[in-house]
Design an enzyme around this catalytic site. Structure first.
Site, PDB file in Angstrom:
ATOM      1  N   TYR A   1     -14.792  -5.281 -10.270  1.00 27.92           N
ATOM      2  CA  TYR A   1     -15.406  -5.604 -11.634  1.00 27.92           C
ATOM      3  C   TYR A   1     -14.438  -6.232 -12.657  1.00 27.92           C
ATOM      4  CZ  TYR A   1     -19.804  -4.064  -9.947  1.00 27.92           C
ATOM      5  OH  TYR A   1     -20.876  -4.044  -9.161  1.00 27.92           O
ATOM      6  N   ILE A   2     -12.991  -5.590 -12.670  1.00 23.55           N
ATOM      7  CA  ILE A   2     -12.059  -6.083 -13.681  1.00 23.55           C
ATOM      8  C   ILE A   2     -11.210  -7.285 -13.115  1.00 23.55           C
ATOM      9  CG2 ILE A   2     -10.216  -5.410 -15.215  1.00 23.55           C
ATOM     10  CD1 ILE A   2     -13.159  -4.343 -16.077  1.00 23.55           C
TER      11      ILE A   2
ATOM     12  N   LYS B   1     -26.888   0.719 -16.191  1.00 26.47           N
ATOM     13  CA  LYS B   1     -27.500  -0.022 -17.393  1.00 26.47           C
ATOM     14  C   LYS B   1     -28.114  -1.185 -16.843  1.00 26.47           C
ATOM     15  CE  LYS B   1     -23.519  -2.489 -19.133  1.00 26.47           C
ATOM     16  NZ  LYS B   1     -22.607  -2.687 -20.199  1.00 26.47           N
TER      17      LYS B   1
ATOM     18  N   HIS C   1     -28.042   2.962 -43.072  1.00 27.77           N
ATOM     19  CA  HIS C   1     -27.156   3.480 -43.942  1.00 27.77           C
ATOM     20  C   HIS C   1     -25.958   2.631 -43.819  1.00 27.77           C
ATOM     21  CE1 HIS C   1     -24.072   5.936 -45.381  1.00 27.77           C
ATOM     22  NE2 HIS C   1     -24.908   6.679 -46.364  1.00 27.77           N
TER      23      HIS C   1
ATOM     24  N   ARG D   1     -17.795   6.790 -27.719  1.00 29.29           N
ATOM     25  CA  ARG D   1     -18.919   6.462 -27.251  1.00 29.29           C
ATOM     26  C   ARG D   1     -19.916   7.471 -26.475  1.00 29.29           C
ATOM     27  NH1 ARG D   1     -21.594   1.434 -27.615  1.00 29.29           N
ATOM     28  NH2 ARG D   1     -22.864   0.634 -25.968  1.00 29.29           N
TER      29      ARG D   1
ATOM     30  N   ASP E   1      -6.719  -7.684  -2.355  1.00 30.85           N
ATOM     31  CA  ASP E   1      -7.624  -6.489  -2.109  1.00 30.85           C
ATOM     32  C   ASP E   1      -7.697  -6.209  -0.484  1.00 30.85           C
ATOM     33  OD1 ASP E   1     -10.335  -5.807  -4.119  1.00 30.85           O
ATOM     34  OD2 ASP E   1     -10.377  -5.016  -2.207  1.00 30.85           O
TER      35      ASP E   1
ATOM     36  N   CYS F   1     -17.012   4.302 -16.333  1.00 25.87           N
ATOM     37  CA  CYS F   1     -16.018   4.319 -17.435  1.00 25.87           C
ATOM     38  C   CYS F   1     -16.596   5.672 -18.524  1.00 25.87           C
ATOM     39  CB  CYS F   1     -16.063   3.022 -18.262  1.00 25.87           C
ATOM     40  SG  CYS F   1     -15.741   1.704 -17.181  1.00 25.87           S
TER      41      CYS F   1
ATOM     42  N   LYS G   1      -7.410   3.823 -25.052  1.00 32.56           N
ATOM     43  CA  LYS G   1      -8.449   3.416 -24.130  1.00 32.56           C
ATOM     44  C   LYS G   1      -9.322   4.320 -23.852  1.00 32.56           C
ATOM     45  CE  LYS G   1     -10.929   1.823 -20.799  1.00 32.56           C
ATOM     46  NZ  LYS G   1     -11.832   0.656 -20.997  1.00 32.56           N
TER      47      LYS G   1
ATOM     48  N   ARG H   1     -10.908  -3.656 -21.670  1.00 30.63           N
ATOM     49  CA  ARG H   1     -11.935  -3.227 -22.667  1.00 30.63           C
ATOM     50  C   ARG H   1     -13.352  -3.642 -22.377  1.00 30.63           C
ATOM     51  NH1 ARG H   1      -8.472  -3.743 -27.998  1.00 30.63           N
ATOM     52  NH2 ARG H   1      -9.067  -1.495 -28.776  1.00 30.63           N
ATOM     53  N   VAL H   2     -13.444  -4.638 -21.490  1.00 30.48           N
ATOM     54  CA  VAL H   2     -14.467  -5.508 -21.440  1.00 30.48           C
ATOM     55  C   VAL H   2     -15.778  -4.689 -21.043  1.00 30.48           C
ATOM     56  CG1 VAL H   2     -13.590  -7.580 -21.130  1.00 30.48           C
ATOM     57  CG2 VAL H   2     -14.004  -6.150 -19.163  1.00 30.48           C
TER      58      VAL H   2
END
Ligand code: SAJ
Length: 433
Positions: free
Chosen positions: A11-12, A314, A241, A210, A31, A257, A203, A151-152
């Protein structure tokens, strides 16, 4: 233009290789998965990420990207291999170690090695550097080494790879400067140079921040149900606020992650990570809480059929790693429920169609708010089900439309009436729980 070897085409790694190729570099993707290598060389991909297929096809067609099973001599090496966690909630660094060892025959004076995989603090200095030193080259002068975390956000990787800022942590200043120069060839965001351990910690702190915030939102949701408050409305108001940003509650935290990285801090915290561990427990408890609610909703039905909508961790991705849906499915099966799960992004798990999942179901549970589920039609779904009952754990559906179609709708975090002991007077019963 440099020759860059990207180790790990997941994925990265694959999107990074593609963006590098797009920026004019010659990229060799490496790979151990033979099928992935073959597919990529045909200009195809083995993962789902918006726009990635087109980009890979173009890079391979133009001869800027090729894949193979072993590294090659290159100016720079980027390691983007998985760092799973072990049963003991510790980082499994075996892929990082074997990827580093695989570079040894190819390293030359002037090579740059960058680790992007998320790792516990000090891994670059204490694990990677000693392995690279086995090459006989002087690490820090002959071979430069840096940790530059990815950080994507899955689902928006290609855009964020270019626009996000980056933190590049060198084992010394020369290494940081060399890494910064490479990232500057494709990153439009700011690039901050620091030392490797600070970059590792940065990182982990981002993802832990989160996780802790999601745990707070989940705790608020449980309290709201108990106190008779609609948490979604309360969060919307609170977030007006200027200094408040409450996250979204849900059936749990998944992915490789956020559900994992806080443990990498705990591993090196020497017992100083009380809040971080508690947040992990709260988030890991959410699938169990959802299952308890499901049991209440179908209490009295013999061998109930429950349709689970969404299996990924997700929306709009095909990744099921650490997915709360899988935990919920397995807990329900263990409890003797007939579970039919459907996910438009995951063909190999669950049932093959939405109508098969919903057919004669006693309850439908929305677990992932995929865009596709926006188009669910309560009028079409109602007649398929044995009971018109839906549990929305994401507050994603237009509830009035479902109610108008005869559905009873339950929403995670939406309390209607305060429970008995909340009503009972001075609030001490509630506080005592
Ligand atoms: N979630 C909630 N409530 C929220 C936000 C998320 O329950 O308010 C859940 C999601 O449903 C999902 C999980 O959390 O199960 C994680 O999803 P996510 O979208 O928050 O994050 P990831 O894991 O896809 O990507 C994160 C990102 N980190 C941060 O936003 C700090 C990404 O930038 C990182 O690059 C990525 O981790 C990574 O690879 O480390």
């Amino acid at each position: 233009m440099k020759t860059i070897c990207v180790i790990g085409l997941g994925y990265i790694g694959l999107p990074t290789a593609t963006v590098l190729a797009d920026s004019g570099h010659q990229v060799i993707g490496v790979d151990t998965n033979e099928d992935a290598v073959e597919l990529i060389n045909q200009g195809k991909i083995h993962i789902t990420e918006p726009y990635l297929a087109e980009k890979v096809a173009a890079a391979v067609r133009d001869g800027r990207l090729r894949a193979q099973n072993v590294p090659a001599v290159a100016d720079a090496y980027i390691l983007a291999v998985p760092t799973p966690f072990t049963g003991g909630k510790k980082a499994d660094l075996s892929y990082v170690k074997s990827a580093a060892k695989s570079l040894l025959p190819y390293l030359r004076k002037g090579s740059l090695v960058i680790l992007e995989s998320t790792v516990p603090p000090r891994t670059t200095c204490d694990v990677l550097v000693p392995i690279l030193a086995q090459s006989g080259l002087k690490v820090g002068t002959d071979v430069m080494v840096a940790f530059c975390p990815e950080r994507v956000l899955p689902g928006n990787i290609l855009q964020e790879l270019v626009t996000n800022s980056r933190v590049v942590g060198g084992i010394n200043e020369t290494s940081a400067a060399a890494a910064k120069e490479l990232y500057a060839t494709f990153v439009q965001g700011e690039i901050f140079a620091t030392d490797a351990t600070t970059a590792e910690m940065t990182k982990l702190m981002e993802n832990t921040y989160r996780d802790v915030n999601i745990a707070l939102a989940n705790e608020f949701a449980l309290i709201a149900e108990y106190a008779g408050v609609n948490i979604w409305e309360a969060i919307r108001f609170a977030n007006n606020h200027p200094r408040v940003n409450i996250h979204q509650p849900g059936p749990g935290v998944g992915g490789h992650c956020i559900a994992v990285d806080p443990w990498f801090i705990v591993e090196k915290a020497g017992g100083r990570s009380e809040l971080i561990e508690k947040a992990r427990q709260i988030n890991d408890g959410m699938p169990h809480y959802v299952v308890e609610n499901i049991k209440k909703l179908v209490a009295g039905v013999a061998k109930p059929k429950v349709a689970l909508l969404g299996l990924t961790y997700k929306p709009n991705v095909d990744d099921c790693r650490e997915s709360p849906s899988l935990v919920i499915a397995s807990l329900l099966e263990q409890a003797g429920f007939n579970v039919a799960a459907y996910d438009p992004y995951v063909k190999e798990k669950g049932v093959s169609s939405l109508s098969e999942a919903l057919y004669e179901a006693d309850l439908a549970v929305l677990l992932v708010n995929h865009d596709d589920f926006n188009f669910l039609s309560p009028e079409k779904i109602g007649p398929l089900m044995r009971q018109k009952l839906i549990y929305d754990t994401r507050n994603a559906l237009r509830h009035s439309e479902w109610e108008a179609a005869g559905f009873q709708v339950f929403v995670l975090g939406q309390g209607h009436e305060p429970q008995q002991d909340v009503q009972s007077g001075d609030g001490t019963a509630y506080l005592a729980r």
